[in-house]
Design a protein around this motif. Structure first.
Motif, PDB file in Angstrom:
ATOM      1  N   ALA A 195       0.832  -1.205   0.000  1.00 41.45           N
ATOM      2  CA  ALA A 195       0.000   0.000   0.000  1.00 41.45           C
ATOM      3  C   ALA A 195       0.867   1.256   0.000  1.00 41.45           C
ATOM      4  O   ALA A 195       0.549   2.247  -0.682  1.00 41.45           O
ATOM      5  N   ALA A 196       1.984   1.213   0.744  1.00 35.90           N
ATOM      6  CA  ALA A 196       2.888   2.367   0.775  1.00 35.90           C
ATOM      7  C   ALA A 196       3.550   2.575  -0.585  1.00 35.90           C
ATOM      8  O   ALA A 196       3.702   3.710  -1.049  1.00 35.90           O
ATOM      9  N   PHE A 197       3.958   1.481  -1.234  1.00 37.31           N
ATOM     10  CA  PHE A 197       4.553   1.587  -2.567  1.00 37.31           C
ATOM     11  C   PHE A 197       3.599   2.318  -3.513  1.00 37.31           C
ATOM     12  O   PHE A 197       3.982   3.231  -4.250  1.00 37.31           O
ATOM     13  N   ARG A 198       2.344   1.887  -3.503  1.00 35.33           N
ATOM     14  CA  ARG A 198       1.369   2.450  -4.444  1.00 35.33           C
ATOM     15  C   ARG A 198       1.059   3.910  -4.111  1.00 35.33           C
ATOM     16  O   ARG A 198       0.860   4.734  -5.010  1.00 35.33           O
ATOM     17  N   ASP A 214       8.831   2.757  -9.701  1.00 38.86           N
ATOM     18  CA  ASP A 214       8.742   1.658  -8.735  1.00 38.86           C
ATOM     19  C   ASP A 214       9.898   1.712  -7.738  1.00 38.86           C
ATOM     20  O   ASP A 214       9.706   1.586  -6.524  1.00 38.86           O
ATOM     21  N   GLN A 215      11.097   1.937  -8.233  1.00 37.12           N
ATOM     22  CA  GLN A 215      12.281   1.974  -7.380  1.00 37.12           C
ATOM     23  C   GLN A 215      12.233   3.162  -6.420  1.00 37.12           C
ATOM     24  O   GLN A 215      12.590   3.045  -5.241  1.00 37.12           O
ATOM     25  N   LEU A 216      11.787   4.319  -6.909  1.00 32.14           N
ATOM     26  CA  LEU A 216      11.674   5.499  -6.057  1.00 32.14           C
ATOM     27  C   LEU A 216      10.596   5.284  -4.992  1.00 32.14           C
ATOM     28  O   LEU A 216      10.787   5.645  -3.823  1.00 32.14           O
ATOM     29  N   ALA A 217       9.467   4.695  -5.374  1.00 34.81           N
ATOM     30  CA  ALA A 217       8.397   4.436  -4.415  1.00 34.81           C
ATOM     31  C   ALA A 217       8.855   3.481  -3.317  1.00 34.81           C
ATOM     32  O   ALA A 217       8.511   3.659  -2.143  1.00 34.81           O
ATOM     33  N   MET A 218       9.641   2.471  -3.687  1.00 33.83           N
ATOM     34  CA  MET A 218      10.163   1.546  -2.684  1.00 33.83           C
ATOM     35  C   MET A 218      11.051   2.271  -1.673  1.00 33.83           C
ATOM     36  O   MET A 218      10.949   2.055  -0.460  1.00 33.83           O
ATOM     37  N   ALA A 219      11.938   3.126  -2.187  1.00 31.54           N
ATOM     38  CA  ALA A 219      12.840   3.860  -1.302  1.00 31.54           C
ATOM     39  C   ALA A 219      12.059   4.763  -0.358  1.00 31.54           C
ATOM     40  O   ALA A 219      12.381   4.856   0.839  1.00 31.54           O
ATOM     41  N   LEU A 220      11.035   5.433  -0.842  1.00 32.99           N
ATOM     42  CA  LEU A 220      10.250   6.332  -0.008  1.00 32.99           C
ATOM     43  C   LEU A 220       9.489   5.559   1.075  1.00 32.99           C
ATOM     44  O   LEU A 220       9.376   6.019   2.221  1.00 32.99           O
ATOM     45  N   ALA A 221       8.977   4.387   0.733  1.00 31.42           N
ATOM     46  CA  ALA A 221       8.264   3.572   1.721  1.00 31.42           C
ATOM     47  C   ALA A 221       9.186   3.133   2.849  1.00 31.42           C
ATOM     48  O   ALA A 221       8.775   3.046   4.012  1.00 31.42           O
ATOM     49  N   VAL A 222      10.447   2.864   2.511  1.00 29.44           N
ATOM     50  CA  VAL A 222      11.410   2.411   3.512  1.00 29.44           C
ATOM     51  C   VAL A 222      12.007   3.585   4.285  1.00 29.44           C
ATOM     52  O   VAL A 222      12.022   3.606   5.526  1.00 29.44           O
ATOM     53  N   TYR A 223      12.517   4.592   3.553  1.00 30.72           N
ATOM     54  CA  TYR A 223      13.272   5.665   4.195  1.00 30.72           C
ATOM     55  C   TYR A 223      12.391   6.747   4.819  1.00 30.72           C
ATOM     56  O   TYR A 223      12.788   7.381   5.797  1.00 30.72           O
TER      57      TYR A 223
END
Length: 330
Positions: A195-198, A214-223
């Motif tokens: 849900a955070a990725f999207r 996709d890669q930027l969304a993953m980083a934002l969800a984690v960091y």
């Protein structure tokens, strides 16, 4: 849930990627653990015949959607970009599995332990992925020096985030964080990360690059959101520099202890991805260069030769026969 349904390996691509998708599937099926493992394919431009063949060899093939509204000029003839968007919707495309493991179509599995690590990370409720940092990177980020000694950070995350219109309070801490390589990763189907990725992709994709959203969304969800992360070693998604062990005929990490690679990722090797006969210099353990392809069929053939040699008890002779001749003394 039966073991065969507890996890699924997934990849995707278009007609250009089809030969490499076949190689990836073959590299998985040669392992006992991969023989009956469900395998999903995200169709982002396969031909009807290609899709039918993938289904015939046991893959579940689904058609990728755009998920967002884009002006026609942003998409043009790049239907393959649907695969990058679909990466963040995998539980919807492949329901009924506890863990989903994505491997890019230009990668293949050499050592099953890498797949096991991804699955273990996901089962712990963490996002299993490899960071583009560490001893195989020349630097963590690039800096552009301006007049007066002022420096401008130019990391991948910063550049993509700035283009996507993210505010300074997000960009500044993001600028010095490691890029998480979206070429291979794993998550539980019920993880909050999806849900955070999207959420983040919806925010960045309309101004930013579709390809890296996709890669930027993953980083934002984690960091930014602080969702649990499990960073796996480089050999779980390896992109060079390249070295091999002639005795075992396996690709290995460039530096000591030269552990065999788990997943070989051909990102950036455009000529080799188009042409399996294309080669590049690969060093052996004595730093001698060999012109080799990194495509899976060649290394499958080499492993078959090693197995045959071991069975015949002539390993040393076979290794000596493959080694380059020593130069004559002057």
């Amino acid at each position: 849930m039966s073991p065969s349904r507890s996890h699924i390996l997934i990849s995707g691509g278009d007609a250009t990627y089809y030969p490499m998708l076949l190689e990836l599937v073959a590299s998985v099926r040669r392992f006992p653990q991969g023989r009956d493992c469900p395998f999903g394919i995200v169709d982002a431009g396969l031909t009807t015949a290609q899709r039918a063949h993938l289904e015939a060899i046991g893959c579940t093939v689904v058609t990728a959607e755009w998920h967002y509204d884009f002006p026609a000029g942003r998409i043009r003839d790049r239907g393959y970009l649907r695969a990058n968007i679909a990466k963040l919707f995998l539980p919807d495309y492949f329901p009924g599995h506890e863990v989903l493991v994505w491997i890019d179509g230009d990668a293949w599995v050499q050592d099953w332990e890498a797949v096991d690590l991804y699955i273990r990370a996901a089962r712990r409720g963490r996002f299993g992925i490899v960071a583009q940092t560490g001893r195989y990177r020349q630097g963590e980020l690039t800096v552009k020096w301006l007049l007066g000694g002022i420096a401008r950070v130019r990391s991948i995350l910063y550049k993509n985030g700035r283009r996507a219109g993210l505010p300074a309070d997000i960009l500044r801490p993001l600028a010095v964080r490691a890029t998480l390589n979206a070429g291979a990763y794993a998550l539980r189907a019920d993880a909050p990360h999806w849900a955070a990725f999207r959420k983040w992709q919806e925010r960045v994709i309309h101004k930013g690059h579709i390809f890296t959203s996709d890669q930027l969304a993953m980083a934002l969800a984690v960091y930014v959101d602080g969702l649990p992360l499990e960073l796996l070693p480089d050999w779980c998604n390896y992109m060079g520099p390249w070295r091999f062990d002639p005795a075992a005929d396996r690709l290995v990490e460039f530096f000591l202890p030269h552990r065999p690679l788990g997943i070989v990722h051909l990102a950036g090797l455009d000529r080799m991805r188009r042409d399996p006969a294309c080669t590049l210099p690969v060093l052996d353990l004595e730093d001698r260069p060999h012109e080799l392809t990194l495509r899976y069929p060649e290394w499958e053939r080499r492993q078959a030769e090693v197995a045959s040699v071991i069975a015949s008890g002539t390993v040393a002779a076979a290794v000596a026969a493959r080694a380059p001749a020593e130069p004559e003394p002057v």
